[in-house]
Design an enzyme around this catalytic site. Sequence first.
Site, PDB file in Angstrom:
ATOM      1  CB  CYS A  77      -1.002  -0.059   1.144  1.00 31.96           C
ATOM      2  SG  CYS A  77      -2.404   1.024   0.838  1.00 31.96           S
ATOM      3  CG  HIS A 180      -2.872  -2.974   4.185  1.00 32.03           C
ATOM      4  ND1 HIS A 180      -1.758  -2.308   4.623  1.00 32.03           N
ATOM      5  CD2 HIS A 180      -3.732  -2.032   3.763  1.00 32.03           C
ATOM      6  CE1 HIS A 180      -1.936  -1.017   4.469  1.00 32.03           C
ATOM      7  NE2 HIS A 180      -3.114  -0.812   3.947  1.00 32.03           N
ATOM      8  CD  GLU A 182       0.531  -5.031   5.629  1.00 27.94           C
ATOM      9  OE1 GLU A 182       0.467  -5.751   4.618  1.00 27.94           O
ATOM     10  OE2 GLU A 182       0.380  -3.796   5.595  1.00 27.94           O
TER      11      GLU A 182
HETATM   12  N1  GLN Z   1      -3.364   6.382   0.928  1.00 32.32           N
HETATM   13  C1  GLN Z   1      -2.210   6.097   1.707  1.00 32.32           C
HETATM   14  C2  GLN Z   1      -1.011   6.871   1.202  1.00 32.32           C
HETATM   15  O1  GLN Z   1      -1.095   7.706   0.410  1.00 32.32           O
HETATM   16  C3  GLN Z   1      -1.874   4.623   1.727  1.00 32.32           C
HETATM   17  C4  GLN Z   1      -2.886   3.884   2.548  1.00 32.32           C
HETATM   18  C5  GLN Z   1      -2.415   2.608   3.137  1.00 32.32           C
HETATM   19  O2  GLN Z   1      -1.214   2.303   3.234  1.00 32.32           O
HETATM   20  N2  GLN Z   1      -3.389   1.860   3.585  1.00 32.32           N
HETATM   21  O3  GLN Z   1       0.060   6.605   1.636  1.00 32.32           O
END
Ligand code: GLN
Length: 197
Positions: A77, A180, A182
């Site tokens: 992410c 994610h 994790e």
């Molecule tokens: N939108 C987040 C960002 O810009 C990422 C979100 C996440 O890691 N769940 O970093």
Amino acid sequence: MRIGVLALQGDFISHLAILDKLAIDSVMVKTPGDLDVDGIIIPGGESTSISMLLQSSGIYEPLRALLHEGLPAFGTCAGMILLANSVVDGREDQMSLDAIDIVVRRNGFGRQVASFETSLTVSGIEDGPMRALFIRAPVVEKVSSEVEVLSSVTYSFADSPDKLVPVICRQNKVIVSSFHPELVGEDRLHKLFLELL
Ligand code: GLN
């Protein structure tokens, strides 16, 4: 073998727990001195905050150099956003670690309320579908010919229904996922990453 988990912000504890469960030696990376590792995991969280902390901690330059020399990396992410060569809808001063040749749109799947969970077929993982949790997740808009897409989802955006979007990408020894693993105790992508080392 020792794996570093970037521990400046975000859900690094969940990655450390998975490495623990897999009996892999790990270290929290909080300063440039912690970068003596065989691979690095960049967690989910907030890429703009992690970017600022990478710079203030002095980790940004040495980590970027190690990645260019081929340090294996796994980003989930926000970690995907930080490892991507190019970010759309990021903060203007947001830094990239420039480790995988993809274009990502930050928050492309929508806001927190648009979070969703689904199950994925992942190439190279044969023992059943993978649970995947998407939270303010990035959308991969473009991948170079060097990048292998290991999994995709079909998603309906306001301007483009039923669009096929890559959600796990690999280039050499760098793996990124928009979701994610994790946070749901899924360890098979970690294993796939460890096999690259
Ligand atoms: N939108 C987040 C960002 O810009 C990422 C979100 C996440 O890691 N769940 O970093």
